[in-house]
Scaffold this motif. Structure first.
Motif, PDB file in Angstrom:
ATOM      1  N   LEU A 103      71.024  46.099  42.183  1.00 36.32           N
ATOM      2  CA  LEU A 103      69.584  46.012  41.989  1.00 36.32           C
ATOM      3  C   LEU A 103      69.290  46.042  40.490  1.00 36.32           C
ATOM      4  O   LEU A 103      69.651  46.998  39.790  1.00 36.32           O
ATOM      5  CB  LEU A 103      68.872  47.176  42.685  1.00 36.32           C
ATOM      6  CG  LEU A 103      67.363  47.285  42.436  1.00 36.32           C
ATOM      7  CD1 LEU A 103      66.623  46.095  43.037  1.00 36.32           C
ATOM      8  CD2 LEU A 103      66.820  48.598  43.010  1.00 36.32           C
ATOM      9  N   VAL A 104      68.652  44.991  40.009  1.00 37.08           N
ATOM     10  CA  VAL A 104      68.289  44.901  38.597  1.00 37.08           C
ATOM     11  C   VAL A 104      66.795  45.173  38.474  1.00 37.08           C
ATOM     12  O   VAL A 104      65.983  44.525  39.142  1.00 37.08           O
ATOM     13  CB  VAL A 104      68.618  43.508  38.022  1.00 37.08           C
ATOM     14  CG1 VAL A 104      68.243  43.428  36.545  1.00 37.08           C
ATOM     15  CG2 VAL A 104      70.090  43.187  38.210  1.00 37.08           C
ATOM     16  N   THR A 105      66.414  46.122  37.645  1.00 43.30           N
ATOM     17  CA  THR A 105      64.997  46.419  37.408  1.00 43.30           C
ATOM     18  C   THR A 105      64.714  46.350  35.917  1.00 43.30           C
ATOM     19  O   THR A 105      65.620  46.478  35.087  1.00 43.30           O
ATOM     20  CB  THR A 105      64.609  47.809  37.939  1.00 43.30           C
ATOM     21  OG1 THR A 105      65.364  48.800  37.236  1.00 43.30           O
ATOM     22  CG2 THR A 105      64.867  47.923  39.426  1.00 43.30           C
ATOM     23  N   GLY A 106      63.466  46.164  35.582  1.00 43.13           N
ATOM     24  CA  GLY A 106      63.106  46.098  34.167  1.00 43.13           C
ATOM     25  C   GLY A 106      61.643  45.762  33.981  1.00 43.13           C
ATOM     26  O   GLY A 106      60.821  45.957  34.892  1.00 43.13           O
ATOM     27  N   HIS A 107      61.343  45.219  32.824  1.00 43.03           N
ATOM     28  CA  HIS A 107      59.945  44.974  32.471  1.00 43.03           C
ATOM     29  C   HIS A 107      59.837  43.716  31.623  1.00 43.03           C
ATOM     30  O   HIS A 107      60.595  43.528  30.671  1.00 43.03           O
ATOM     31  CB  HIS A 107      59.389  46.174  31.694  1.00 43.03           C
ATOM     32  CG  HIS A 107      57.918  46.124  31.473  1.00 43.03           C
ATOM     33  ND1 HIS A 107      57.010  46.529  32.432  1.00 43.03           N
ATOM     34  CD2 HIS A 107      57.179  45.700  30.416  1.00 43.03           C
ATOM     35  CE1 HIS A 107      55.785  46.382  31.969  1.00 43.03           C
ATOM     36  NE2 HIS A 107      55.857  45.872  30.744  1.00 43.03           N
ATOM     37  N   MET A 108      58.891  42.871  31.985  1.00 47.36           N
ATOM     38  CA  MET A 108      58.529  41.718  31.175  1.00 47.36           C
ATOM     39  C   MET A 108      57.096  41.919  30.693  1.00 47.36           C
ATOM     40  O   MET A 108      56.318  42.644  31.324  1.00 47.36           O
ATOM     41  CB  MET A 108      58.624  40.414  31.984  1.00 47.36           C
ATOM     42  CG  MET A 108      59.995  40.104  32.517  1.00 47.36           C
ATOM     43  SD  MET A 108      60.048  38.506  33.394  1.00 47.36           S
ATOM     44  CE  MET A 108      59.825  37.365  32.025  1.00 47.36           C
ATOM     45  N   GLU A 109      56.729  41.242  29.617  1.00 47.52           N
ATOM     46  CA  GLU A 109      55.356  41.366  29.136  1.00 47.52           C
ATOM     47  C   GLU A 109      54.935  40.110  28.376  1.00 47.52           C
ATOM     48  O   GLU A 109      55.755  39.423  27.764  1.00 47.52           O
ATOM     49  CB  GLU A 109      55.195  42.599  28.255  1.00 47.52           C
ATOM     50  CG  GLU A 109      55.969  42.566  26.963  1.00 47.52           C
ATOM     51  CD  GLU A 109      55.777  43.821  26.131  1.00 47.52           C
ATOM     52  OE1 GLU A 109      55.352  44.854  26.696  1.00 47.52           O
ATOM     53  OE2 GLU A 109      56.044  43.781  24.914  1.00 47.52           O
ATOM     54  N   VAL A 110      53.651  39.844  28.453  1.00 47.65           N
ATOM     55  CA  VAL A 110      53.021  38.783  27.669  1.00 47.65           C
ATOM     56  C   VAL A 110      52.002  39.483  26.783  1.00 47.65           C
ATOM     57  O   VAL A 110      50.939  39.897  27.257  1.00 47.65           O
ATOM     58  CB  VAL A 110      52.331  37.741  28.577  1.00 47.65           C
ATOM     59  CG1 VAL A 110      51.713  36.625  27.744  1.00 47.65           C
ATOM     60  CG2 VAL A 110      53.325  37.169  29.582  1.00 47.65           C
ATOM     61  N   PRO A 111      52.309  39.682  25.516  1.00 42.53           N
ATOM     62  CA  PRO A 111      51.465  40.534  24.677  1.00 42.53           C
ATOM     63  C   PRO A 111      50.120  39.938  24.305  1.00 42.53           C
ATOM     64  O   PRO A 111      49.188  40.681  23.987  1.00 42.53           O
ATOM     65  CB  PRO A 111      52.329  40.754  23.422  1.00 42.53           C
ATOM     66  CG  PRO A 111      53.231  39.573  23.380  1.00 42.53           C
ATOM     67  CD  PRO A 111      53.508  39.220  24.809  1.00 42.53           C
ATOM     68  N   ASP A 112      49.988  38.618  24.367  1.00 46.11           N
ATOM     69  CA  ASP A 112      48.759  38.016  23.846  1.00 46.11           C
ATOM     70  C   ASP A 112      48.426  36.743  24.605  1.00 46.11           C
ATOM     71  O   ASP A 112      48.682  35.633  24.129  1.00 46.11           O
ATOM     72  CB  ASP A 112      48.935  37.715  22.353  1.00 46.11           C
ATOM     73  CG  ASP A 112      47.598  37.528  21.643  1.00 46.11           C
ATOM     74  OD1 ASP A 112      46.569  37.985  22.175  1.00 46.11           O
ATOM     75  OD2 ASP A 112      47.595  36.922  20.553  1.00 46.11           O
ATOM     76  N   PHE A 113      47.841  36.898  25.794  1.00 43.80           N
ATOM     77  CA  PHE A 113      47.390  35.749  26.585  1.00 43.80           C
ATOM     78  C   PHE A 113      45.899  35.579  26.323  1.00 43.80           C
ATOM     79  O   PHE A 113      45.062  36.267  26.911  1.00 43.80           O
ATOM     80  CB  PHE A 113      47.666  35.984  28.066  1.00 43.80           C
ATOM     81  CG  PHE A 113      47.266  34.835  28.955  1.00 43.80           C
ATOM     82  CD1 PHE A 113      47.740  33.563  28.718  1.00 43.80           C
ATOM     83  CD2 PHE A 113      46.420  35.042  30.031  1.00 43.80           C
ATOM     84  CE1 PHE A 113      47.378  32.502  29.539  1.00 43.80           C
ATOM     85  CE2 PHE A 113      46.050  33.997  30.858  1.00 43.80           C
ATOM     86  CZ  PHE A 113      46.536  32.726  30.608  1.00 43.80           C
ATOM     87  N   THR A 114      45.555  34.686  25.407  1.00 40.88           N
ATOM     88  CA  THR A 114      44.162  34.567  24.968  1.00 40.88           C
ATOM     89  C   THR A 114      43.821  33.132  24.576  1.00 40.88           C
ATOM     90  O   THR A 114      44.703  32.361  24.182  1.00 40.88           O
ATOM     91  CB  THR A 114      43.909  35.495  23.763  1.00 40.88           C
ATOM     92  OG1 THR A 114      42.565  35.361  23.331  1.00 40.88           O
ATOM     93  CG2 THR A 114      44.836  35.156  22.604  1.00 40.88           C
ATOM     94  N   ASN A 115      42.553  32.817  24.698  1.00 39.93           N
ATOM     95  CA  ASN A 115      42.042  31.542  24.183  1.00 39.93           C
ATOM     96  C   ASN A 115      40.992  31.794  23.099  1.00 39.93           C
ATOM     97  O   ASN A 115      40.194  30.909  22.782  1.00 39.93           O
ATOM     98  CB  ASN A 115      41.441  30.697  25.303  1.00 39.93           C
ATOM     99  CG  ASN A 115      40.167  31.292  25.870  1.00 39.93           C
ATOM    100  OD1 ASN A 115      39.859  32.474  25.656  1.00 39.93           O
ATOM    101  ND2 ASN A 115      39.409  30.486  26.601  1.00 39.93           N
ATOM    102  N   SER A 116      40.993  32.993  22.541  1.00 42.47           N
ATOM    103  CA  SER A 116      39.995  33.356  21.541  1.00 42.47           C
ATOM    104  C   SER A 116      40.152  32.573  20.243  1.00 42.47           C
ATOM    105  O   SER A 116      39.222  32.488  19.447  1.00 42.47           O
ATOM    106  CB  SER A 116      40.082  34.865  21.237  1.00 42.47           C
ATOM    107  OG  SER A 116      39.799  35.618  22.392  1.00 42.47           O
TER     108      SER A 116
END
Length: 217
Positions: A103-116
Motif C-alpha cells: 500500500l503506497v500512501t502520500g500527498h500531492m498538491e497544486v499550490p496555485d490553481f488560479t486565473n487571477s
C-alpha cells in the motif's frame, strides 16, 4: 459660458457604464451569487480530479482520500461584464493498492490553481512532496514517487486545465431569473446538484473510508 453636456456624449456614456458596473459589483460582492460560484467551482474541481483516469502502469487505480480545495472564487465586473476569478490551493492525500499487496500512501498538491493573472497555465505546477513507505518497501515508494511526479502530475494538470474553462463558464452563465449575470449557474436550481458532488466531509456525512492497512488484511 457653460453649456449643457448632451446626454449622448462619450463622457456621460462612460460614466453611466462605470456606475452600472459598480452597482453590479456591490450587489454581487459577498452575496449569494458569489458564494454559489465558489461552491460550484469547488465541486467542478473535485469532480474533475475524481473522474481523471489515474492509475499505475500495472492498472492499479490511484485513490484520493479527499480533495481539499482552499481559497476563494470571486465575481468581478468590468464594463458591465462579469469576470469570474478563482484562486485555490488543492491538497490531494492519496493511496495506491498495488497488486503485490503493498500500500503506497502520500500527498500531492497544486499550490496555485488560479486565473487571477490570466488563463491557467498549461505548465501548472503539481507537486508530490510526500510518498510514505509505511506499508511498502522504500524502493517501491521511491519508484512510485518518480511515476507520480511525471505521469500522474501530467494527468492532474490536464484535468485541471480543462476544468478551468468549466469554472469560468459557470461563473459567467446567468440563471433563468434574468439577473443580468449577477447570479451564477449554481445559485438556485443547480446548486444542490453540485453540492451532491462535494466530498462527504464537506457535506457533514461520515468521512471517507480510508481502508485497512496492508498488515491487517
Amino acid at each position: 459660458t457653460w453649456t449643457r453636456c448632451p446626454a449622448s456624449c462619450a463622457f456621460c456614456v462612460a460614466a453611466a457604464m462605470d456606475l452600472e458596473t459598480q452597482n453590479m459589483h456591490m450587489r454581487c460582492c459577498g452575496g449569494t451569487a458569489e458564494k454559489s460560484f465558489d461552491v460550484v467551482a469547488r465541486a467542478l474541481i473535485t469532480r474533475a480530479l475524481r473522474e481523471a483516469p489515474l492509475c499505475t502502469p500495472g492498472g492499479e487505480p490511484l485513490e484520493f482520500d479527499e480533495v481539499r480545495v482552499d481559497g476563494e472564487a470571486l465575481l468581478h465586473f468590468r464594463r458591465s461584464e462579469c469576470i469570474p476569478c478563482f484562486d485555490y490551493k488543492i491538497g490531494l492525500p492519496f493511496r495506491i493498492r498495488l497488486n503485490s499487496g503493498e500500500l503506497v500512501t502520500g500527498h500531492m498538491e497544486v499550490p496555485d490553481f488560479t486565473n487571477s493573472y490570466g488563463e491557467v497555465a498549461e505548465n501548472l505546477e503539481v507537486r508530490v512532496p510526500l510518498v510514505r513507505d509505511w506499508h511498502c518497501s522504500p524502493a517501491t515508494a521511491q519508484r512510485m514517487r518518480i511515476f507520480l511526479q511525471i505521469d500522474v502530475a501530467a494527468l492532474v494538470r490536464k484535468a485541471l486545465t480543462a476544468c478551468a474553462a468549466e469554472v469560468a463558464i459557470a461563473g459567467k452563465t446567468p440563471n433563468s431569473s434574468g439577473a443580468g449575470g449577477t447570479e451564477t449557474i449554481g445559485a438556485r436550481a443547480q446548486l444542490h446538484v453540485f453540492e451532491a458532488m462535494l466530498p462527504d466531509k464537506v457535506r457533514g456525512e461520515p468521512p471517507f473510508n480510508r481502508g485497512v492497512p496492508v498488515e491487517m488484511r
